[in-house]
Every structure is written in C-alpha cells, then in structure tokens.
Design a protein around this motif. Sequence first.
Motif, short mmCIF file in Angstrom:
data_model
loop_
_atom_site.label_atom_id
_atom_site.label_comp_id
_atom_site.label_asym_id
_atom_site.label_seq_id
_atom_site.Cartn_x
_atom_site.Cartn_y
_atom_site.Cartn_z
N ARG A 179 -7.48 2.43 2.09
CA ARG A 179 -7.56 1.49 0.96
C ARG A 179 -6.31 1.54 0.09
O ARG A 179 -5.79 0.49 -0.33
N ASP A 180 -5.81 2.74 -0.19
CA ASP A 180 -4.66 2.87 -1.07
C ASP A 180 -3.41 2.24 -0.45
O ASP A 180 -2.56 1.69 -1.16
N GLY A 201 -0.16 -4.83 -1.69
CA GLY A 201 -0.72 -6.04 -2.27
C GLY A 201 -1.64 -6.80 -1.35
O GLY A 201 -1.80 -8.03 -1.49
N ASN A 202 -2.30 -6.08 -0.42
CA ASN A 202 -3.19 -6.72 0.54
C ASN A 202 -4.64 -6.35 0.28
O ASN A 202 -4.95 -5.27 -0.24
N ASP A 203 -5.53 -7.25 0.67
CA ASP A 203 -6.95 -6.94 0.61
C ASP A 203 -7.32 -5.96 1.72
O ASP A 203 -6.65 -5.87 2.75
N VAL A 204 -8.41 -5.23 1.50
CA VAL A 204 -8.94 -4.36 2.55
C VAL A 204 -9.52 -5.23 3.65
O VAL A 204 -10.32 -6.14 3.36
N ALA A 230 -1.36 5.84 1.80
CA ALA A 230 -0.44 5.29 0.81
C ALA A 230 0.82 6.15 0.71
O ALA A 230 0.82 7.32 1.08
N ALA A 275 -3.39 -0.34 1.72
CA ALA A 275 -3.54 -1.80 1.60
C ALA A 275 -3.18 -2.25 0.20
O ALA A 275 -2.47 -3.25 0.01
N ALA A 276 -3.62 -1.49 -0.81
CA ALA A 276 -3.38 -1.87 -2.20
C ALA A 276 -1.90 -1.80 -2.55
O ALA A 276 -1.39 -2.67 -3.27
N GLU A 277 -1.19 -0.78 -2.04
CA GLU A 277 0.22 -0.63 -2.42
C GLU A 277 1.08 -1.77 -1.88
O GLU A 277 2.16 -2.05 -2.41
N ARG A 298 -3.63 -1.29 7.85
CA ARG A 298 -4.36 -1.21 6.57
C ARG A 298 -5.69 -0.50 6.69
O ARG A 298 -6.73 -0.99 6.22
#
Length: 263
Positions: free
Chosen positions: A73-74, A80-83, A237, A76-78, A70
């Motif tokens: 950032r993108d 569903g995780n926090d940075v 991502a 981690a977001a895809e 991760r």
Amino acid sequence: MQYCRFLSVVGPQYGAVIPRDGELWIEHLLPAFEEDPTAQPNAASFLPMPLAHARLLAPVAPPKIVCIGRNYRDHAAELGNDVPKEPLLFLKAPSSVIGPGEAIQIPPQSKRVDFEGELAIVIGHRASKIGPDEDVRSYIRGYTIVNDVTARDLQKSDGQWSRAKGFDTFCPAGPIVTSDIDPVAGPGLSVTTTLNGETKQHGHTRDLIFPIPELLRYITAAMTLVPGDVIPTGTPAGVAPMQAGDMVQVTVEGIGSLKNPVA
C-alpha cells in the motif's frame, strides 16, 4: 535446500550451498535446472569452496518473469496510485537478468532509474489453474532476491511498462535460491534496500496486499508457470533513483543480500 549458480573453469554450474563453520560453502554440484534438467553436472576439477570466493551468476535462468505491481500500500501511495483491486501483472524480459556484483547500466533514454527490492518466488513444477484448496507450496522450488530496476520516467511516458522494466541489466537476481524459508505459512520476511549504505526501503512480506497463494492462483488462472519461472512479489515504499557510481543492496531475511554497482 539452498543452491547457487556460478562460473567454473568449464562454464556455468549449479552448486548446493551449505553452512560450514559459520560460512556458506558450495559443497557439491547440481543438475542444470533451467537450461537442461537432464544434463549432469561437469565435476571436472571441482572442489568445495566458500560461496564468497565464487564468481556468482544469477541463480535462475527464467523462461519468464511475471512481476506484481503495487503490492504494498505504501508503495502505491508514494507513486500517487490507487491500491489495485486485483493483482497487477506485468512481464519483465528474461534478458534483463544479471547476477550479484554485475553492474546495472543506466540507459541513455532515461533520466530516472529506480531500484525496487523484492522477494521473488522460483517455480519448481508446472502450474496451471491452481485450485482454491491446493497448497501452492508444492509448486515452489524456493525463493530468491530480485531488484526490479525501473526507468521511472519511461514507465510514466510509455503508459505500459515493457520498455521501462525490460532494459538489459534491469533484473539483478541472487545470490542464492533457498527452500529453507516458508513465507507462506511462516511469519513472513523483512525486505530492506540500501543505497550507498543508507537504508531506503524497509518492508515486510506480511504487508503484501496479495499474499503468495493468491498471487499464484491468480497468475495460473491466466498462464501456465513452468520450472524456473520467477515471480517478484512487489516492492515496499522507498523507491528512489540511482546514479552511476552508486551501490545498491537488497537484503531479504533468510536469503541474504544482493549487491550491484550502478554504471
């Protein structure tokens, strides 16, 4: 310097790679970096050849593979995780390494196996507890490309990642190692992954949450890195599943492309 590892009539050899008339060539042999640094190359019957004509192997035989989770950032977001607040480390089995053109094998235990294209650091000198003012580049031999193949369903069900990341064939690497790029001081490098010719990932190392110097200081505060260790720096991502019959290609600016079929 750029080098590869290839299969010759006398077994695996390391070769210096140079451009010649717009094409990359294996110009001369090099010592066997990870296997036995004191061993001299076997030059019997060796003649310079185009890189494209060689049976390329993974250019690294790493004692360990220390991966970063991760780190975009993108990505981690895809999922569903926090940075993460600090680098998220995990180990990938050295036995998972394969070379360019070798097949990624979908294991029967998994229903979803994803690609993750990454820039990877190759360590050149023993590194432990790198200081805050040290130039980390003195510990780096060069850079290569890694596909951090992941059994996504097993990653979620297991909770820890050793099995999901560690299957045989789950770490394609190559095609070369190069020190002719400098993503630490330079503007960074683009990282692109295609699946069957369609672009799925397109990121840039300037977007790393934790840049290379911070990663190396963090890792070596916990464990010693030795020559040949490989550190994939994280994936952008766009991760997606692969199926048998697919072709996945990871391209990193300044290094080239790593292409593998899926079986």
